[in-house]
Design an enzyme around this catalytic site. Structure first.
Site, short mmCIF file in Angstrom:
data_model
loop_
_atom_site.label_atom_id
_atom_site.label_comp_id
_atom_site.label_asym_id
_atom_site.label_seq_id
_atom_site.Cartn_x
_atom_site.Cartn_y
_atom_site.Cartn_z
N VAL A 83 1.31 -1.60 -0.58
CA VAL A 83 -0.03 -0.33 0.18
C VAL A 83 0.61 1.32 0.20
O VAL A 83 0.66 2.25 -0.17
CB VAL A 83 -1.60 -0.28 0.90
CG1 VAL A 83 -1.06 1.51 1.65
CG2 VAL A 83 -1.61 -0.78 0.90
N ARG A 141 -9.33 -10.68 15.30
CA ARG A 141 -9.82 -10.00 14.94
C ARG A 141 -8.98 -8.35 16.05
O ARG A 141 -8.42 -7.78 14.95
CB ARG A 141 -10.90 -9.57 14.34
CG ARG A 141 -10.90 -8.23 13.40
CD ARG A 141 -12.71 -8.06 12.81
NE ARG A 141 -13.05 -7.23 12.92
CZ ARG A 141 -12.51 -5.93 12.24
NH1 ARG A 141 -12.31 -6.73 10.84
NH2 ARG A 141 -12.68 -4.76 11.67
N SER A 164 -8.26 6.76 5.32
CA SER A 164 -8.05 7.29 4.24
C SER A 164 -10.23 6.77 3.70
O SER A 164 -10.70 6.42 2.31
CB SER A 164 -7.31 5.98 2.53
OG SER A 164 -7.07 4.81 3.62
N ASP A 218 -14.12 3.44 -1.77
CA ASP A 218 -15.62 2.56 -1.92
C ASP A 218 -16.72 3.46 -2.57
O ASP A 218 -17.32 3.05 -3.75
CB ASP A 218 -15.85 2.43 -0.61
CG ASP A 218 -15.00 1.70 0.30
OD1 ASP A 218 -15.17 0.14 0.19
OD2 ASP A 218 -14.41 2.28 0.24
N ARG A 274 -15.74 3.69 -6.24
CA ARG A 274 -15.84 2.42 -6.87
C ARG A 274 -17.60 2.46 -7.45
O ARG A 274 -18.23 2.59 -8.50
CB ARG A 274 -15.81 1.24 -6.04
CG ARG A 274 -14.01 0.61 -6.49
CD ARG A 274 -14.22 -0.67 -4.59
NE ARG A 274 -12.75 -0.73 -4.72
CZ ARG A 274 -12.58 -1.11 -3.38
NH1 ARG A 274 -13.40 -1.21 -2.86
NH2 ARG A 274 -11.47 -1.84 -4.11
N HIS A 323 -15.55 1.84 6.91
CA HIS A 323 -14.57 1.25 5.76
C HIS A 323 -14.12 -0.56 5.61
O HIS A 323 -13.77 -0.66 6.09
CB HIS A 323 -12.98 1.84 5.10
CG HIS A 323 -12.71 0.97 4.30
ND1 HIS A 323 -12.98 0.55 2.77
CD2 HIS A 323 -11.48 0.15 4.85
CE1 HIS A 323 -12.31 -0.08 2.46
NE2 HIS A 323 -11.10 -0.46 3.07
P1 ADP Z 1 0.14 -3.81 3.11
O1 ADP Z 1 -0.65 -4.67 1.53
O2 ADP Z 1 -1.21 -2.94 3.83
O3 ADP Z 1 0.64 -2.35 2.86
P2 ADP Z 1 2.73 -5.12 3.91
O4 ADP Z 1 3.06 -6.28 4.67
O5 ADP Z 1 3.15 -4.67 1.83
O6 ADP Z 1 1.01 -4.31 3.73
O7 ADP Z 1 3.07 -3.09 4.23
C1 ADP Z 1 3.04 -3.31 5.48
C2 ADP Z 1 4.82 -2.53 5.55
O8 ADP Z 1 4.28 -2.13 7.22
C3 ADP Z 1 5.92 -3.84 5.81
O9 ADP Z 1 7.01 -3.46 4.26
C4 ADP Z 1 6.15 -4.05 7.23
O10 ADP Z 1 8.14 -4.10 7.69
C5 ADP Z 1 5.91 -2.63 7.39
N1 ADP Z 1 5.99 -1.62 9.33
C6 ADP Z 1 5.57 -2.88 10.36
N2 ADP Z 1 5.60 -2.91 11.67
C7 ADP Z 1 6.49 -1.48 11.12
C8 ADP Z 1 6.95 -0.53 12.39
N3 ADP Z 1 6.70 -1.00 14.13
N4 ADP Z 1 7.86 0.53 12.06
C9 ADP Z 1 7.72 0.32 10.36
N5 ADP Z 1 7.41 -0.28 9.48
C10 ADP Z 1 7.19 -1.46 9.67
#
Ligand code: ADP
Length: 310
Positions: A11, A85, A140, A145, A148, A172
């Site tokens: 994202v 959840r 967001s 939605d 869409r 959402h």
């Molecule tokens: P999404 O599909 O929601 O983007 P992802 O797993 O691809 O989910 O991305 C989430 C990102 O958040 C990952 O790259 C992860 O390394 C990062 N992340 C998780 N915890 C932390 C944190 N405490 N600080 C910084 N980044 C983080």
């Protein structure tokens, strides 16, 4: 304006890419606890830039967010098998404790734009942790939605989505409310418009459009595991409205004083978005059924925020 993105996963990086493609900001800094990922995403996105814009895209740490006017929060953890959840929510709240604190130290004036799901709850978490006024902590929400909804109505009536004015309100998520009763095509009530162009807009058509909006994420996730391009573009749209003080009316989530007798609840209604964040909240006239559905949605979210101690 300079933009920070914390969380360079699907994202966050899609938002960065969409922003670079719209050429609406000067610099994007990607931060992730996985530094190698942030570096790689920034380099990849920066290679797309010469074709389109002059945006600088780089990775950095929190200190590099010092000049950011907006910081997108897209960091989070995904659901473990069998995890409830609420347990997932608690782990994401833990991520936000670290992230929102660090962003606040580096860029205390920045507007926070929350993308991490469940986005309404995470918006309330970020609002509480940052201590910022709710108008500056924007989720967001239902921006996607709503897009869409407008696009499916437009497709059915044979007009562009830009000529359709219709909003998705509330959570959402599953309890969201498609506000049919006040939707307009051009300036005309939907049913009148449909009559005038010889299209049907009966219960079956509405049900198909409702399903298209409400279940889109499930369909995409079952096909490719995650959704990110749509929300990436939605986030870029909100950034553009703020960065250029456009005063666009967009459906986004903030902690809202009172909605259908539910107090201090994070959810989406149409809002005026400009340089200071949310400039005004708008409450469309709803029919009784929609009102009841919005109240139910607000109560569901409120229950979750209460169970998190927010
Ligand atoms: P999404 O599909 O929601 O983007 P992802 O797993 O691809 O989910 O991305 C989430 C990102 O958040 C990952 O790259 C992860 O390394 C990062 N992340 C998780 N915890 C932390 C944190 N405490 N600080 C910084 N980044 C983080």
């Amino acid at each position: 304006m300079n933009i920070g993105i914390v969380g360079a996963g699907m994202v966050g990086s899609s938002a960065g890419y969409a922003l670079a493609m719209t050429d609406s900001v000067s610099e994007i800094v990607l931060v992730d606890r996985n530094d190698a990922l942030a570096r790689a995403q920034a380099e990849d996105i920066s290679h797309a830039v010469p074709f389109v814009s002059a945006t600088t895209v780089r990775s950095g740490d929190y200190a590099d967010l010092v000049d950011a006017g907006i910081v997108i929060l897209a960091a989070g953890v995904s659901q473990k098998p069998g995890e409830t959840r609420l347990a997932l929510l608690e782990r994401n709240a833990e991520v936000f404790r670290e992230v929102v604190g660090a962003v606040g130290t580096a860029a205390p004036e920045a507007i926070l734009l929350v993308a991490t799901n469940p986005v309404d709850i995470m918006t309330a978490v970020a609002t509480k942790l940052s201590g910022l006024p709710s108008q500056r902590v924007i989720g967001s929400g239902t921006i996607l939605d709503t897009a869409r909804f407008r696009s499916l109505i437009g497709r059915h009536l044979g007009i562009s989505p830009q000529s359709v004015h219709a909003y998705v309100l509330g959570e959402h998520g599953d309890s969201e409310v498609l506000a049919w009763s006040n939707a307009r095509a051009g300036s005309i009530a939907l049913e009148t418009f449909a009559d005038q162009v010889g299209k049907r807009l009966d219960a079956a058509v509405r049900q198909t459009i409702d399903d298209g909006v409400r279940n889109a994420a499930y369909r995409i996730i079952s096909g490719k595991g995650a959704t990110y391009y749509g929300i990436g573009a939605g986030l870029a749209r909100i950034v553009k409205a703020i960065a250029h003080d456009q005063r666009d009316v967009l459906s986004v989530s903030i902690v809202t004083g009172m909605v259908e007798d539910v107090a201090e609840v994070p959810l989406s209604v149409p809002r005026v978005i400009g340089a200071a964040g949310v400039l005004a909240d708008l409450f469309p006239e709803l029919d009784q059924e929609e009102q009841a559905a919005l109240r139910k949605s607000a109560m569901l979210i409120k229950q979750a925020t209460v169970s998190l101690g927010l």
